[in-house]
Write a protein that holds these residues in place. Structure first.
Motif, PDB file in Angstrom:
ATOM      1  N   SER A  95       0.719 -10.361   7.759  1.00 31.94           N
ATOM      2  CA  SER A  95       1.631  -9.711   8.697  1.00 31.94           C
ATOM      3  C   SER A  95       2.674  -8.855   7.983  1.00 31.94           C
ATOM      4  O   SER A  95       3.043  -7.775   8.462  1.00 31.94           O
ATOM      5  N   TYR A  96       3.179  -9.336   6.830  1.00 31.44           N
ATOM      6  CA  TYR A  96       4.115  -8.527   6.047  1.00 31.44           C
ATOM      7  C   TYR A  96       3.445  -7.229   5.595  1.00 31.44           C
ATOM      8  O   TYR A  96       4.037  -6.143   5.629  1.00 31.44           O
ATOM      9  N   THR A  97       2.190  -7.349   5.144  1.00 28.56           N
ATOM     10  CA  THR A  97       1.477  -6.170   4.651  1.00 28.56           C
ATOM     11  C   THR A  97       1.213  -5.177   5.772  1.00 28.56           C
ATOM     12  O   THR A  97       1.419  -3.965   5.610  1.00 28.56           O
ATOM     13  N   THR A  98       0.755  -5.662   6.929  1.00 31.29           N
ATOM     14  CA  THR A  98       0.475  -4.745   8.037  1.00 31.29           C
ATOM     15  C   THR A  98       1.768  -4.143   8.600  1.00 31.29           C
ATOM     16  O   THR A  98       1.772  -2.991   9.038  1.00 31.29           O
ATOM     17  N   TRP A  99       2.856  -4.903   8.561  1.00 28.92           N
ATOM     18  CA  TRP A  99       4.132  -4.329   9.001  1.00 28.92           C
ATOM     19  C   TRP A  99       4.490  -3.159   8.101  1.00 28.92           C
ATOM     20  O   TRP A  99       4.922  -2.099   8.585  1.00 28.92           O
ATOM     21  N   GLY A 100       4.299  -3.343   6.800  1.00 31.92           N
ATOM     22  CA  GLY A 100       4.590  -2.262   5.866  1.00 31.92           C
ATOM     23  C   GLY A 100       3.710  -1.049   6.093  1.00 31.92           C
ATOM     24  O   GLY A 100       4.157   0.100   5.960  1.00 31.92           O
ATOM     25  N   MET A 101       2.435  -1.283   6.466  1.00 34.78           N
ATOM     26  CA  MET A 101       1.519  -0.168   6.725  1.00 34.78           C
ATOM     27  C   MET A 101       1.957   0.655   7.929  1.00 34.78           C
ATOM     28  O   MET A 101       1.674   1.848   8.026  1.00 34.78           O
TER      29      MET A 101
ATOM     30  N   ASN B 135       5.101   0.999   8.703  1.00 41.35           N
ATOM     31  CA  ASN B 135       6.475   1.479   8.467  1.00 41.35           C
ATOM     32  C   ASN B 135       6.631   2.014   7.040  1.00 41.35           C
ATOM     33  O   ASN B 135       7.561   1.655   6.323  1.00 41.35           O
ATOM     34  N   PHE B 136       5.691   2.872   6.637  1.00 39.46           N
ATOM     35  CA  PHE B 136       5.742   3.426   5.279  1.00 39.46           C
ATOM     36  C   PHE B 136       7.074   4.116   4.991  1.00 39.46           C
ATOM     37  O   PHE B 136       7.596   4.060   3.882  1.00 39.46           O
ATOM     38  N   GLU B 137       7.626   4.781   6.029  1.00 41.12           N
ATOM     39  CA  GLU B 137       8.875   5.539   5.817  1.00 41.12           C
ATOM     40  C   GLU B 137      10.054   4.641   5.465  1.00 41.12           C
ATOM     41  O   GLU B 137      11.044   5.107   4.896  1.00 41.12           O
ATOM     42  N   LYS B 138       9.973   3.341   5.793  1.00 43.56           N
ATOM     43  CA  LYS B 138      11.062   2.411   5.507  1.00 43.56           C
ATOM     44  C   LYS B 138      10.921   1.727   4.143  1.00 43.56           C
ATOM     45  O   LYS B 138      11.808   0.993   3.722  1.00 43.56           O
ATOM     46  N   LEU B 139       9.806   1.967   3.470  1.00 45.61           N
ATOM     47  CA  LEU B 139       9.532   1.244   2.230  1.00 45.61           C
ATOM     48  C   LEU B 139      10.003   1.960   0.977  1.00 45.61           C
ATOM     49  O   LEU B 139      10.193   1.343  -0.076  1.00 45.61           O
ATOM     50  N   ASP B 140      10.149   3.287   1.081  1.00 42.38           N
ATOM     51  CA  ASP B 140      10.550   4.071  -0.097  1.00 42.38           C
ATOM     52  C   ASP B 140       9.570   3.848  -1.251  1.00 42.38           C
ATOM     53  O   ASP B 140       9.961   3.574  -2.390  1.00 42.38           O
ATOM     54  N   LEU B 141       8.290   3.963  -0.933  1.00 43.38           N
ATOM     55  CA  LEU B 141       7.231   3.844  -1.943  1.00 43.38           C
ATOM     56  C   LEU B 141       6.476   5.165  -2.034  1.00 43.38           C
ATOM     57  O   LEU B 141       6.568   6.016  -1.150  1.00 43.38           O
TER      58      LEU B 141
ATOM     59  N   VAL C 224       5.028  -6.731  -1.803  1.00 41.73           N
ATOM     60  CA  VAL C 224       6.201  -7.000  -2.654  1.00 41.73           C
ATOM     61  C   VAL C 224       7.435  -6.300  -2.087  1.00 41.73           C
ATOM     62  O   VAL C 224       8.534  -6.882  -2.028  1.00 41.73           O
ATOM     63  N   LYS C 225       7.265  -5.047  -1.662  1.00 36.19           N
ATOM     64  CA  LYS C 225       8.405  -4.287  -1.144  1.00 36.19           C
ATOM     65  C   LYS C 225       8.932  -4.900   0.151  1.00 36.19           C
ATOM     66  O   LYS C 225      10.157  -5.036   0.332  1.00 36.19           O
ATOM     67  N   VAL C 226       8.030  -5.277   1.054  1.00 32.34           N
ATOM     68  CA  VAL C 226       8.462  -5.883   2.318  1.00 32.34           C
ATOM     69  C   VAL C 226       9.212  -7.184   2.051  1.00 32.34           C
ATOM     70  O   VAL C 226      10.246  -7.461   2.676  1.00 32.34           O
ATOM     71  N   ASN C 227       8.728  -7.977   1.117  1.00 27.77           N
ATOM     72  CA  ASN C 227       9.426  -9.212   0.754  1.00 27.77           C
ATOM     73  C   ASN C 227      10.844  -8.949   0.281  1.00 27.77           C
ATOM     74  O   ASN C 227      11.773  -9.704   0.577  1.00 27.77           O
ATOM     75  N   SER C 228      11.014  -7.864  -0.457  1.00 25.50           N
ATOM     76  CA  SER C 228      12.351  -7.542  -0.980  1.00 25.50           C
ATOM     77  C   SER C 228      13.297  -7.073   0.114  1.00 25.50           C
ATOM     78  O   SER C 228      14.520  -7.105  -0.044  1.00 25.50           O
TER      79      SER C 228
ATOM     80  N   ASN D 120      17.062  -7.371   6.054  1.00 29.10           N
ATOM     81  CA  ASN D 120      16.554  -7.035   7.386  1.00 29.10           C
ATOM     82  C   ASN D 120      15.689  -8.181   7.912  1.00 29.10           C
ATOM     83  O   ASN D 120      14.453  -8.109   7.885  1.00 29.10           O
ATOM     84  N   PRO D 121      16.312  -9.249   8.410  1.00 32.54           N
ATOM     85  CA  PRO D 121      15.570 -10.415   8.899  1.00 32.54           C
ATOM     86  C   PRO D 121      14.675 -10.116  10.097  1.00 32.54           C
ATOM     87  O   PRO D 121      13.769 -10.888  10.404  1.00 32.54           O
ATOM     88  N   ASN D 122      14.913  -8.991  10.772  1.00 35.05           N
ATOM     89  CA  ASN D 122      14.073  -8.639  11.917  1.00 35.05           C
ATOM     90  C   ASN D 122      12.619  -8.398  11.500  1.00 35.05           C
ATOM     91  O   ASN D 122      11.693  -8.539  12.317  1.00 35.05           O
ATOM     92  N   ILE D 123      12.427  -8.011  10.247  1.00 32.48           N
ATOM     93  CA  ILE D 123      11.063  -7.799   9.748  1.00 32.48           C
ATOM     94  C   ILE D 123      10.273  -9.099   9.867  1.00 32.48           C
ATOM     95  O   ILE D 123       9.115  -9.106  10.298  1.00 32.48           O
ATOM     96  N   ASN D 124      10.907 -10.196   9.491  1.00 39.12           N
ATOM     97  CA  ASN D 124      10.250 -11.495   9.548  1.00 39.12           C
ATOM     98  C   ASN D 124       9.900 -11.864  10.995  1.00 39.12           C
ATOM     99  O   ASN D 124       8.817 -12.404  11.273  1.00 39.12           O
ATOM    100  N   VAL D 125      10.804 -11.552  11.911  1.00 34.41           N
ATOM    101  CA  VAL D 125      10.565 -11.844  13.329  1.00 34.41           C
ATOM    102  C   VAL D 125       9.372 -11.041  13.838  1.00 34.41           C
ATOM    103  O   VAL D 125       8.472 -11.580  14.492  1.00 34.41           O
TER     104      VAL D 125
END
Length: 285
Positions: free
Chosen positions: A161-167, A169-175, A199-203, A208-213
């Protein structure tokens, strides 16, 4: 060479040089490390008493041990032929004794070795567990009829779920990642990107605890769909999108894992005595 190495070598060579013989664990450790009832099998065809045949077989094995420079001695106990070390070794006796008590009349054994997940690359900790598990599998193969090793591949829970959230929201990752091209990029490139995203989402979680929710909500929705539970109308499209990424991510993860498994020659279950060889390059169809 250690006694344990000699024991492994013994089982290997006996299976190769005496393919028609059946070797098993003696009923008690005082009888040795291996035994065979081959005398019974030959009694009818040779028209001789099993005890007499056992003496001949024991002499045959002792000649073989001498030629192969193996530190074992064979002797018959009635119709049975038992094999033991020439010299006593408390450490190897302790190991065998523990395996005796562990066996408990079971003929099959399954060893669960290590548990990589899609959120991380395999690392030295996984290799340590794999080596320990593989060693156990080969040793246990001396005493059990069937030994199957298994790696619990997955842990596709919150990591997914962390990985798919990052996919999403690429613009929020600064990668330096704008997307993942599942059709054109190599599996290695895909796994590398997924690792960076995870790794980036974990950081970002602490600030931003809403990511976890949101990630947990994704997990619940995916689990609900996979269990074939009824979905609300607004959930159906989200589930389809999650399921598509889920299957692609699992395929990439399994491919990477199986390549590593082949490289280290792990879980080659059909024959425990298979000699490890390095696979220069492996591909999963």
């Amino acid at each position: 060479m250690t006694d344990l190495s000699n024991l492994l070598r013994l089982k290997n060579q006996l299976l190769l040089d005496f393919p028609d013989w059946e070797f098993s664990l003696p009923p008690e450790i005082s009888k040795g490390v291996l035994t065979t009832n081959q005398a019974f099998k030959l009694a009818k065809s040779l028209s001789k008493p099993p005890v007499e045949i056992a003496v001949d077989l024991s002499n045959q094995l002792n000649t073989y041990f001498g030629e192969q420079e193996l530190p074992f001695i064979s002797q018959n106990t009635g119709p049975y032929v038992n094999i033991t070390f020439v010299s006593q070794n408390l450490e190897i006796e302790s190991l065998i004794s523990n395996l005796y008590s562990f066996q408990k009349n079971k003929s099959d054994l399954v060893i669960d070795m290590f548990h990589p997940n899609i959120g991380k690359k395999m690392h030295v900790g996984h290799i340590r567990s794999a080596n320990l598990g593989e060693s156990m599998r080969r040793i246990a193969g001396l005493f059990y009829k069937t030994v199957t090793s298994d790696n619990h591949l997955g842990d596709w829970g919150i990591q997914f779920s962390y990985t798919t959230w990052g996919m999403k929201n690429f613009e929020k990752l600064d990668l330096d990642i704008e997307n993942i091209n599942w059709d054109k990029e190599s599996n290695s490139e895909i796994i590398t990107k997924c690792y960076k995203i995870y790794v980036k989402v974990n950081s970002l979680l602490e600030e931003n605890p809403n990511i976890n929710v949101e990630a947990k909500e994704q997990s619940k929705l995916l689990e609900k769909g996979l269990q074939k539970l009824p979905l609300e109308k607004e959930e159906e499209e989200k589930y389809k999108e999650l399921y598509e990424v889920y299957t692609k991510l699992i395929t990439a993860s399994r491919t990477e894992f199986l390549d590593g498994e082949k490289y280290f020659n792990l879980n080659q279950n059909p024959y425990w005595l298979q000699i490890p060889t390095k696979v220069e390059e492996s591909k999963v169809e």
